[in-house]
Motif scaffolding. Sequence first.
Motif, PDB file in Angstrom:
ATOM      1  N   LEU A   5       0.955  -1.153   0.013  1.00  0.00           N
ATOM      2  CA  LEU A   5      -0.234  -0.148   0.043  1.00  0.00           C
ATOM      3  C   LEU A   5       1.023   1.338   0.014  1.00  0.00           C
ATOM      4  CD1 LEU A   5      -2.988  -0.624   2.448  1.00  0.00           C
ATOM      5  CD2 LEU A   5      -3.283  -0.737   0.028  1.00  0.00           C
ATOM      6  N   ASP A   6       2.371   1.017   0.222  1.00  0.00           N
ATOM      7  CA  ASP A   6       2.775   2.272   0.413  1.00  0.00           C
ATOM      8  C   ASP A   6       3.334   3.185  -1.392  1.00  0.00           C
ATOM      9  OD1 ASP A   6       4.001   1.302   2.499  1.00  0.00           O
ATOM     10  OD2 ASP A   6       5.509   1.050   2.252  1.00  0.00           O
ATOM     11  N   TYR A   7       2.312   1.852  -2.382  1.00  0.00           N
ATOM     12  CA  TYR A   7       2.815   2.728  -3.765  1.00  0.00           C
ATOM     13  C   TYR A   7       1.624   2.861  -4.102  1.00  0.00           C
ATOM     14  CZ  TYR A   7       7.804   0.472  -4.010  1.00  0.00           C
ATOM     15  OH  TYR A   7       9.063   0.993  -3.954  1.00  0.00           O
ATOM     16  N   TRP A   8      -0.008   2.463  -3.004  1.00  0.00           N
ATOM     17  CA  TRP A   8      -0.845   2.971  -3.368  1.00  0.00           C
ATOM     18  C   TRP A   8      -1.585   4.587  -4.259  1.00  0.00           C
ATOM     19  CZ3 TRP A   8      -6.152   1.987  -5.071  1.00  0.00           C
ATOM     20  CH2 TRP A   8      -7.160   2.857  -4.997  1.00  0.00           C
ATOM     21  N   GLU A   9      -0.616   5.783  -3.719  1.00  0.00           N
ATOM     22  CA  GLU A   9      -1.160   6.887  -4.047  1.00  0.00           C
ATOM     23  C   GLU A   9      -0.711   7.555  -5.289  1.00  0.00           C
ATOM     24  OE1 GLU A   9      -3.399   8.997  -3.568  1.00  0.00           O
ATOM     25  OE2 GLU A   9      -4.117   8.150  -0.984  1.00  0.00           O
ATOM     26  N   ALA A  10       0.565   6.300  -5.924  1.00  0.00           N
ATOM     27  CA  ALA A  10       1.187   6.804  -6.825  1.00  0.00           C
ATOM     28  C   ALA A  10       0.650   5.850  -8.259  1.00  0.00           C
ATOM     29  CB  ALA A  10       2.149   6.339  -7.102  1.00  0.00           C
ATOM     30  N   LEU A  11      -0.328   4.319  -8.105  1.00  0.00           N
ATOM     31  CA  LEU A  11      -0.207   4.164  -8.806  1.00  0.00           C
ATOM     32  C   LEU A  11      -1.783   4.685  -9.138  1.00  0.00           C
ATOM     33  CD1 LEU A  11      -1.056   0.874 -10.375  1.00  0.00           C
ATOM     34  CD2 LEU A  11      -1.688   0.107  -8.397  1.00  0.00           C
ATOM     35  N   LEU A  12      -2.904   4.952  -7.952  1.00  0.00           N
ATOM     36  CA  LEU A  12      -3.763   5.830  -8.313  1.00  0.00           C
ATOM     37  C   LEU A  12      -3.121   6.544  -9.427  1.00  0.00           C
ATOM     38  CD1 LEU A  12      -6.885   5.833  -7.754  1.00  0.00           C
ATOM     39  CD2 LEU A  12      -6.099   7.847  -5.741  1.00  0.00           C
ATOM     40  N   ASN A  13      -2.786   7.546  -8.310  1.00  0.00           N
ATOM     41  CA  ASN A  13      -2.544   8.976 -10.052  1.00  0.00           C
ATOM     42  C   ASN A  13      -2.007   8.773 -11.232  1.00  0.00           C
ATOM     43  OD1 ASN A  13      -2.740  10.694  -7.484  1.00  0.00           O
ATOM     44  ND2 ASN A  13      -0.922  11.238  -7.128  1.00  0.00           N
TER      45      ASN A  13
END
Length: 752
Positions: A518-526
């Motif tokens: 989930l550390d990469y959630w925001e980056a993936l979403l964007n």
Amino acid sequence: MADEMVRRAQRFINTTYGDGATLGISKLEENGRTSWTVMYALTRALQYEMGITNLSNNFGPATLGALREKYGKLDETTIPSANFCRIIQSALYCKGYDGGEIDGKYNSRVKAAVVKLKQNMGAYVPYPDDALWPKVAKGLFNMDAYVTVNNGSDGIRLIQQWLNGQYLLRKDFYVIPCDGHHSRDVATSLLLAVQYELGMADGVANGFFGPGTRAGLKNHTLSTGDSGVWVRLFSAAMELNKRPVAMTGSFQGVLEDAVREFQSFVKLPVTGKGDFQTWASLLVSYGDQSRKGEACDGVTKVTPARAQALKNAGYKYIGRYLYNPSTTSLPEKEIQPGELETLKEYGLRCFPIYQTWARSVDYYSVEQGVTDCMNAAYKAEEHGFGSGTRIYFAVDYDAVDHEVTSHILPYFKSIRERMTRMGSPYKIGIYGPRNACSRVSAAGYADTSFVSDMSSGFSGNLGYAMPENWSFDQIVTKTIGSGDGEIEIDNNIASGRDTGQGDFLPAPSQKLDIGFSLDYWEALLNEADGYMESIGKPAEGSESGNGYVYTRKQCLETVISYDDVITSAARRYRMRKALIQTSAFWEFCHYSQVDVVQDAGVVWYHTGAIPDWGKDLPGVSKLVDSSTGVAKISGRTCILSRNHSIRSGILDGKILDSAEESDRWAMWQKLNQNNAFNLSTVPHLHIWGAGGKKGDHEETVIRRPALDYTETEIYEVLRRYQGFGPEAEAHARLRMPLYAIFEKYNRIIRES
């Protein structure tokens, strides 16, 4: 239910002993209910009245010795005081007997109660009077029952009463429960009885299955026609081990038949006789430890030399561990590179075990079950265990019954649910004591049991019968081989219910994907949202007028929330999870009001009624099938794709008829209502697509999805997921950058 006389007993303790202060306890709750707290208070009161200064909850040797020394037996001539008698009367009421008026008088009612108590115990045989003898008093001041409770067996109660009546005068034999349930105390008492009959003196007989007991039993083989106390002890042991016989003094055909069945069940030579090995298996969990096993487990790497030593010793099935979180302790515990290939080369089979800590009750929880299930499945895939392999999850400590209820069962329930959610890539077994194995299996959370019978003193083994579904019976640690082939193992008897695996998937050519961080959630979403925005596929939300049901963020959240399902499938079928993520996310983003209307039409067609959620939708008409759920899969294509995988040997299941409406309806419902099932079907659609989509618009067969798929192959399976023609080709081209986004973050995570 509250009992007024128990309430009066509680009040007697509180008023006589200063609300418990004199006894070193808190004030009793006067609720009319018997409990250990009440029995402890009465025990302390008895000790106090005898002048014992070091009061204890335990009715131990000091209390028993003081009773013997001071009074010999308790009756109207020896009871020293009215309060002493009131304690006896109170204890009788707490046991369910009429103790009189708690008036301090050892009168006819008390005498009748004592006689009844001893009759129920079986103690009236050695003590045929109305006095309370010390050992009977010890049995009075606890929570043991002397009548059947909780569906107890009348046959087992007769055994318990007989043991009490036969051996209570021996120094180290104490009153055991007569509740109709086998238990640790009953098992120990039966073993003591065997030792007494072997001629062991008090102080020598100790309830342990030692060399003297083993040697003695070898001289007491029983067979049809024999009679007497040895047959009674043997038949009692049979009944306590859940064999369909009653305790008897005569060895007849019914007993012989039951012995044969038992010997077959525990994999002993089938003789129909009460021979030493049968005695041993009935009396102690590990049985005859000299038995030769066909299975073993260990924490040491099986090298070629060790494999040869194992094979020479007659071993066929080798238990090895999937994972070891420690980098220093037991460095060869986890299956080592090349080890499974060695086992295969030497004709040995492997059954995998999952254990990290698992040595105390606080390890087990619902959350730990989720973690262990996922990690075990991932490690099994990594090591090359194919679909359908059984993984044994460990309970490697003496789990008492209430801990099985509070912790072990929820843990295994969690494993079962998570494994089901992930598409059931592996079967579930349990390693542990008999009681834990039996209860977890009875609950449906494990299908076979690897029994830790070597730990004979475990509360979960002593007094419990062998689980009906046992696969391996761990009985002793031993060393075999010599030189380079020397290896320490736990010797196991094999039942044949699990023969392990003899073939393994090749090591993956590249690293397998792991769970999303989930550390990469925001980056993936964007990135994913930004890309979809840039191509206008689709416009955001139903408020834009295009009728799409979910926002792109909601769609991505749904896909990531089932990351365990997607990751497991990707690892299981050796494909990149980005293939599954891309197809699912793309389709879910395009789930529109038109799809909702069509879904309502399918329900109407098959049930005869429009569902409540579809009654206000315009344009609903009957349809036999529709593309539904997260990844927009129809019942028909689901059947075709899963049939292809079943026929290819990579999926267990029943072949269904894609033209049969009932089959399509059954699969459609699962796709519509079960997101995990829907998403777990995506890889089968890709495999079917690569295989030429037999039964649909058939195409040229290409290589099955693999970790090293080329861009051309990726494009082709993405295109085939949607269909054929210019639109499918255009959409596949648009999905290629989306695949690259998912793969970017998957690669970062798996390489970190």
